[in-house]
Design a protein around this motif. Sequence first.
Motif, PDB file in Angstrom:
ATOM      1  N   ALA A  31      -2.744   0.223  -3.855  1.00 54.66           N
ATOM      2  CA  ALA A  31      -3.819   0.398  -2.872  1.00 54.66           C
ATOM      3  C   ALA A  31      -5.138  -0.171  -3.404  1.00 54.66           C
ATOM      4  O   ALA A  31      -5.876  -0.837  -2.670  1.00 54.66           O
ATOM      5  N   LYS A  32      -5.420   0.057  -4.672  1.00 58.93           N
ATOM      6  CA  LYS A  32      -6.630  -0.483  -5.269  1.00 58.93           C
ATOM      7  C   LYS A  32      -6.572  -2.004  -5.325  1.00 58.93           C
ATOM      8  O   LYS A  32      -7.583  -2.677  -5.071  1.00 58.93           O
ATOM      9  N   ALA A  33      -5.416  -2.540  -5.649  1.00 57.93           N
ATOM     10  CA  ALA A  33      -5.259  -4.001  -5.713  1.00 57.93           C
ATOM     11  C   ALA A  33      -5.483  -4.628  -4.345  1.00 57.93           C
ATOM     12  O   ALA A  33      -6.189  -5.628  -4.210  1.00 57.93           O
ATOM     13  N   VAL A  34      -4.907  -4.031  -3.305  1.00 54.78           N
ATOM     14  CA  VAL A  34      -5.045  -4.582  -1.949  1.00 54.78           C
ATOM     15  C   VAL A  34      -6.499  -4.490  -1.483  1.00 54.78           C
ATOM     16  O   VAL A  34      -7.058  -5.473  -0.969  1.00 54.78           O
ATOM     17  N   SER A  35      -7.122  -3.328  -1.670  1.00 55.64           N
ATOM     18  CA  SER A  35      -8.505  -3.181  -1.200  1.00 55.64           C
ATOM     19  C   SER A  35      -9.455  -4.121  -1.942  1.00 55.64           C
ATOM     20  O   SER A  35     -10.343  -4.722  -1.337  1.00 55.64           O
ATOM     21  N   TRP A  36      -9.257  -4.266  -3.226  1.00 55.95           N
ATOM     22  CA  TRP A  36     -10.107  -5.169  -3.988  1.00 55.95           C
ATOM     23  C   TRP A  36      -9.858  -6.621  -3.585  1.00 55.95           C
ATOM     24  O   TRP A  36     -10.789  -7.414  -3.483  1.00 55.95           O
ATOM     25  N   ARG A  37      -8.606  -6.963  -3.325  1.00 47.93           N
ATOM     26  CA  ARG A  37      -8.289  -8.334  -2.944  1.00 47.93           C
ATOM     27  C   ARG A  37      -8.847  -8.691  -1.573  1.00 47.93           C
ATOM     28  O   ARG A  37      -9.207  -9.841  -1.321  1.00 47.93           O
TER      29      ARG A  37
END
Length: 87
Positions: A31-37
């Motif tokens: 979730a953190k990876a997707v939101s940051w991306r």
Amino acid sequence: MIVDQIVLKKQESKGKFEEDKKSEKPIRSVAKAVSWRVIGTLDTLLISYLLTGEVAIAASIASIDFVTKMFLYFFHERLWNKINWGK
């Protein structure tokens, strides 16, 4: 003895993710990876458009950037999760 209880408790919880309060679940890292991306990709899209003046080229660059950097971030995050420094 107190030391025995601490060691025994640590051995019992070893390998049980839900009892490890210093670690994150992999889904949180995703979730953190997707939101940051999403944020990073919008930035890449804007910069690519400003440099090229072409929406299609900017979108292509941003799409590739989104996928590759999301995977890199996920594995980077999981690796840092294993490092105890600063926790």
